[in-house]
Design a protein around this motif. Structure first.
Motif, short mmCIF file in Angstrom:
data_model
loop_
_atom_site.label_atom_id
_atom_site.label_comp_id
_atom_site.label_asym_id
_atom_site.label_seq_id
_atom_site.Cartn_x
_atom_site.Cartn_y
_atom_site.Cartn_z
N ILE A 28 -1.64 -6.76 -3.92
CA ILE A 28 -2.61 -6.45 -2.79
C ILE A 28 -3.85 -7.14 -3.06
CG2 ILE A 28 -4.25 -4.43 -2.41
CD1 ILE A 28 -1.70 -2.53 -2.86
N HIS B 46 0.65 -1.28 -0.14
CA HIS B 46 -0.01 -0.10 -0.10
C HIS B 46 0.93 1.30 0.09
CE1 HIS B 46 -3.97 -1.58 0.25
NE2 HIS B 46 -3.58 -2.50 0.98
N GLN C 36 2.89 1.41 -3.48
CA GLN C 36 1.96 1.62 -4.51
C GLN C 36 1.64 3.13 -5.18
OE1 GLN C 36 -2.27 0.56 -3.88
NE2 GLN C 36 -2.38 0.05 -6.12
#
Length: 120
Positions: A62, A43, A46
């Protein structure tokens, strides 16, 4: 005569971000917790990689974590009626295959062809 390697700087194993995350997912089968570190890194990283080949890997990894997590919760609930016990190995195989597929593509610095698929 020996010909020079086409990419002399690309020899060996590349510990790029998608590879690290996938290895953490695989390591969670031994440690039990490294997958959590992997999803946090996925996360965080990204946001830094929205425009390169790695972006599709983050979506893929993810989704692998959260779908695997949700499926494991369903399997846990179903384990009280003995069906869930059959699902855990299938979920583990699914996570392993998707992680290895990501590593193989990441080593070539290729994007995942269909990052939003449930398949491999």
């Amino acid at each position: 005569m020996n010909e020079p390697a086409s990419n002399p700087g690309q020899s060996g194993f590349d510990f790029n971000q998608p590879t690290i995350i996938a290895l953490l997912y695989l390591g969670s089968f031994v440690t039990g917790v490294s997958g959590i570190v992997g999803i946090i890194l996925a996360h965080v990283w990204q946001g830094d990689n929205r425009e390169n080949w790695a972006a599709s890997h983050f979506t893929y990894l993810i989704r692998t974590f959260w779908i695997g997590f949700a499926a494991s919760m369903v399997a846990f609930v179903l384990s009280f009626v003995l069906i869930g016990a059959l699902l855990f190995p299938l979920i583990a195989i699914w996570v392993v295959i998707r992680s290895v597929m990501s590593i193989l593509k990441a080593q070539k610095q290729e994007p995942m062809p269909q990052p939003e698929t449930l398949a491999f």
